[in-house]
Design a protein around this motif. Structure first.
Motif, PDB file in Angstrom:
ATOM      1  N   GLY A  60      62.654  48.771  57.640  1.00 39.31           N
ATOM      2  CA  GLY A  60      62.540  50.077  56.993  1.00 39.31           C
ATOM      3  C   GLY A  60      61.958  49.994  55.593  1.00 39.31           C
ATOM      4  O   GLY A  60      61.820  51.013  54.919  1.00 39.31           O
ATOM      5  N   TYR A  61      61.611  48.770  55.161  1.00 38.51           N
ATOM      6  CA  TYR A  61      61.020  48.570  53.835  1.00 38.51           C
ATOM      7  C   TYR A  61      59.787  47.684  53.957  1.00 38.51           C
ATOM      8  O   TYR A  61      59.586  46.991  54.946  1.00 38.51           O
ATOM      9  N   GLU A  62      58.970  47.727  52.934  1.00 32.05           N
ATOM     10  CA  GLU A  62      57.831  46.827  52.772  1.00 32.05           C
ATOM     11  C   GLU A  62      57.853  46.338  51.337  1.00 32.05           C
ATOM     12  O   GLU A  62      58.541  46.910  50.481  1.00 32.05           O
ATOM     13  N   ILE A  63      57.092  45.302  51.061  1.00 33.05           N
ATOM     14  CA  ILE A  63      56.827  44.931  49.671  1.00 33.05           C
ATOM     15  C   ILE A  63      55.341  45.132  49.447  1.00 33.05           C
ATOM     16  O   ILE A  63      54.511  44.638  50.214  1.00 33.05           O
ATOM     17  N   GLN A  64      55.018  45.917  48.426  1.00 33.93           N
ATOM     18  CA  GLN A  64      53.631  46.154  48.053  1.00 33.93           C
ATOM     19  C   GLN A  64      53.239  45.162  46.967  1.00 33.93           C
ATOM     20  O   GLN A  64      54.000  44.931  46.024  1.00 33.93           O
ATOM     21  N   VAL A  65      52.061  44.572  47.110  1.00 35.73           N
ATOM     22  CA  VAL A  65      51.532  43.630  46.123  1.00 35.73           C
ATOM     23  C   VAL A  65      50.499  44.382  45.303  1.00 35.73           C
ATOM     24  O   VAL A  65      49.538  44.943  45.848  1.00 35.73           O
ATOM     25  N   ARG A  66      50.716  44.408  44.000  1.00 38.95           N
ATOM     26  CA  ARG A  66      49.821  45.148  43.098  1.00 38.95           C
ATOM     27  C   ARG A  66      49.316  44.243  41.985  1.00 38.95           C
ATOM     28  O   ARG A  66      49.996  43.296  41.593  1.00 38.95           O
ATOM     29  N   PRO A  67      48.137  44.563  41.436  1.00 45.82           N
ATOM     30  CA  PRO A  67      47.604  43.747  40.338  1.00 45.82           C
ATOM     31  C   PRO A  67      48.419  43.907  39.060  1.00 45.82           C
ATOM     32  O   PRO A  67      49.121  44.908  38.882  1.00 45.82           O
ATOM     33  N   ARG A  68      48.308  42.941  38.192  1.00 41.15           N
ATOM     34  CA  ARG A  68      48.862  43.071  36.844  1.00 41.15           C
ATOM     35  C   ARG A  68      47.777  43.724  35.988  1.00 41.15           C
ATOM     36  O   ARG A  68      46.647  43.258  35.947  1.00 41.15           O
ATOM     37  N   SER A  69      48.132  44.801  35.313  1.00 39.35           N
ATOM     38  CA  SER A  69      47.130  45.578  34.573  1.00 39.35           C
ATOM     39  C   SER A  69      46.468  44.755  33.466  1.00 39.35           C
ATOM     40  O   SER A  69      45.271  44.907  33.219  1.00 39.35           O
ATOM     41  N   GLY A  70      47.210  43.889  32.809  1.00 44.03           N
ATOM     42  CA  GLY A  70      46.633  43.067  31.740  1.00 44.03           C
ATOM     43  C   GLY A  70      45.565  42.113  32.255  1.00 44.03           C
ATOM     44  O   GLY A  70      44.520  41.930  31.628  1.00 44.03           O
ATOM     45  N   LEU A  71      45.801  41.496  33.413  1.00 42.09           N
ATOM     46  CA  LEU A  71      44.797  40.594  33.997  1.00 42.09           C
ATOM     47  C   LEU A  71      43.552  41.371  34.407  1.00 42.09           C
ATOM     48  O   LEU A  71      42.430  40.903  34.235  1.00 42.09           O
ATOM     49  N   ALA A  72      43.759  42.566  34.942  1.00 44.10           N
ATOM     50  CA  ALA A  72      42.626  43.384  35.369  1.00 44.10           C
ATOM     51  C   ALA A  72      41.787  43.828  34.171  1.00 44.10           C
ATOM     52  O   ALA A  72      40.556  43.724  34.191  1.00 44.10           O
ATOM     53  N   LEU A  73      42.443  44.319  33.125  1.00 43.17           N
ATOM     54  CA  LEU A  73      41.721  44.816  31.955  1.00 43.17           C
ATOM     55  C   LEU A  73      41.053  43.702  31.162  1.00 43.17           C
ATOM     56  O   LEU A  73      39.869  43.782  30.830  1.00 43.17           O
ATOM     57  N   LYS A  74      41.793  42.656  30.858  1.00 44.32           N
ATOM     58  CA  LYS A  74      41.286  41.603  29.972  1.00 44.32           C
ATOM     59  C   LYS A  74      40.352  40.613  30.657  1.00 44.32           C
ATOM     60  O   LYS A  74      39.464  40.055  30.015  1.00 44.32           O
ATOM     61  N   HIS A  75      40.569  40.370  31.973  1.00 45.48           N
ATOM     62  CA  HIS A  75      39.826  39.297  32.634  1.00 45.48           C
ATOM     63  C   HIS A  75      39.110  39.717  33.917  1.00 45.48           C
ATOM     64  O   HIS A  75      38.387  38.911  34.503  1.00 45.48           O
ATOM     65  N   GLY A  76      39.334  40.947  34.392  1.00 46.57           N
ATOM     66  CA  GLY A  76      38.710  41.387  35.631  1.00 46.57           C
ATOM     67  C   GLY A  76      39.336  40.772  36.870  1.00 46.57           C
ATOM     68  O   GLY A  76      38.738  40.783  37.940  1.00 46.57           O
ATOM     69  N   VAL A  77      40.560  40.242  36.748  1.00 48.81           N
ATOM     70  CA  VAL A  77      41.250  39.609  37.877  1.00 48.81           C
ATOM     71  C   VAL A  77      42.172  40.638  38.519  1.00 48.81           C
ATOM     72  O   VAL A  77      42.998  41.254  37.841  1.00 48.81           O
ATOM     73  N   SER A  78      42.020  40.830  39.833  1.00 49.21           N
ATOM     74  CA  SER A  78      42.753  41.884  40.514  1.00 49.21           C
ATOM     75  C   SER A  78      43.129  41.465  41.932  1.00 49.21           C
ATOM     76  O   SER A  78      42.752  40.396  42.401  1.00 49.21           O
ATOM     77  N   VAL A  79      43.859  42.336  42.601  1.00 46.72           N
ATOM     78  CA  VAL A  79      44.209  42.179  44.017  1.00 46.72           C
ATOM     79  C   VAL A  79      43.218  43.039  44.792  1.00 46.72           C
ATOM     80  O   VAL A  79      43.216  44.260  44.627  1.00 46.72           O
ATOM     81  N   PRO A  80      42.347  42.440  45.628  1.00 50.39           N
ATOM     82  CA  PRO A  80      41.294  43.232  46.262  1.00 50.39           C
ATOM     83  C   PRO A  80      41.789  44.222  47.310  1.00 50.39           C
ATOM     84  O   PRO A  80      41.150  45.243  47.525  1.00 50.39           O
ATOM     85  N   GLU A 104      33.611  35.394  33.527  1.00 54.83           N
ATOM     86  CA  GLU A 104      34.016  34.037  33.177  1.00 54.83           C
ATOM     87  C   GLU A 104      34.991  33.483  34.210  1.00 54.83           C
ATOM     88  O   GLU A 104      35.731  34.231  34.840  1.00 54.83           O
ATOM     89  N   ALA A 105      35.009  32.166  34.351  1.00 51.53           N
ATOM     90  CA  ALA A 105      36.004  31.509  35.202  1.00 51.53           C
ATOM     91  C   ALA A 105      37.388  31.809  34.637  1.00 51.53           C
ATOM     92  O   ALA A 105      37.559  31.893  33.411  1.00 51.53           O
ATOM     93  N   PHE A 106      38.371  31.984  35.525  1.00 48.77           N
ATOM     94  CA  PHE A 106      39.724  32.308  35.090  1.00 48.77           C
ATOM     95  C   PHE A 106      40.704  31.281  35.643  1.00 48.77           C
ATOM     96  O   PHE A 106      40.934  31.232  36.853  1.00 48.77           O
ATOM     97  N   PRO A 107      41.280  30.458  34.761  1.00 47.76           N
ATOM     98  CA  PRO A 107      42.259  29.470  35.240  1.00 47.76           C
ATOM     99  C   PRO A 107      43.622  30.118  35.470  1.00 47.76           C
ATOM    100  O   PRO A 107      44.078  30.923  34.675  1.00 47.76           O
ATOM    101  N   ILE A 108      44.243  29.759  36.584  1.00 42.30           N
ATOM    102  CA  ILE A 108      45.611  30.190  36.883  1.00 42.30           C
ATOM    103  C   ILE A 108      46.461  28.935  36.904  1.00 42.30           C
ATOM    104  O   ILE A 108      46.155  27.975  37.615  1.00 42.30           O
ATOM    105  N   ARG A 109      47.521  28.935  36.123  1.00 42.30           N
ATOM    106  CA  ARG A 109      48.413  27.784  36.032  1.00 42.30           C
ATOM    107  C   ARG A 109      49.684  28.042  36.818  1.00 42.30           C
ATOM    108  O   ARG A 109      50.155  29.186  36.915  1.00 42.30           O
TER     109      ARG A 109
END
Length: 148
Positions: A60-80, A104-109
């Motif tokens: 009866g539930y789902e989990i929605q995956v959403r982008p982080r607004s800071g990553l989207a605004l500052k680096h263009g990194v999003s959930v397609p 630019e390339a975006f490193p994820i640690r």
């Protein structure tokens, strides 16, 4: 605010030592989830980022995956596929599909926050096929038909 929904979570071997998803503030709708891997997202690249977690979402539930607004605004990194959906009967590893729309390339640690998870109720539909639909003021007006 409603009572929290219990969600069972299993930490996989490569998720050891990482934070579980959590709300940053008391008013947060989404929980921050972190990466279980180091990766560099080149411009235009997509990658399913491992989280080291599997879960059992209540029926009866789902989990929605959403982008982080800071990553989207500052680096263009999003959930397609925003929002991504994790169904209640899925038991595999939660992976976050990210895309780098930036120049630019975006490193994820490992341990870095990469997305938000929102627990949401699901309503399933039953189709009722009819010969005619009721009329509305809008009618069949589609894209842009209601103005700006």
């Amino acid at each position: 605010m409603t009572d929290p929904i219990p969600v069972q979570v299993k930490r996989l071997a490569h998720g050891e030592g990482l934070e579980l998803p959590h709300y940053a503030t008391g008013g947060s709708a989404g929980m921050d989830v972190v990466s279980a891997e180091d990766i560099v997202l080149e411009p235009g690249m997509r990658h399913a980022v491992a989280t080291g977690l599997a879960m059992a979402i209540p029926h009866g539930y789902e989990i929605q995956v959403r982008p982080r607004s800071g990553l989207a605004l500052k680096h263009g990194v999003s959930v397609p596929n925003t929002p991504g959906t994790i169904d209640s009967d899925y038991r595999g590893e939660l992976k976050i599909i990210l895309i780098n729309h930036g120049a630019e390339a975006f490193p994820i640690r490992r341990g870095e926050r990469v997305a938000q998870l929102v627990v949401a109720p699901v309503t399933q539909a039953v189709w009722d096929e009819v010969g005619e639909l009721d009329s509305t003021a809008r009618g069949e007006g589609g894209f842009g038909s209601t103005g700006r």
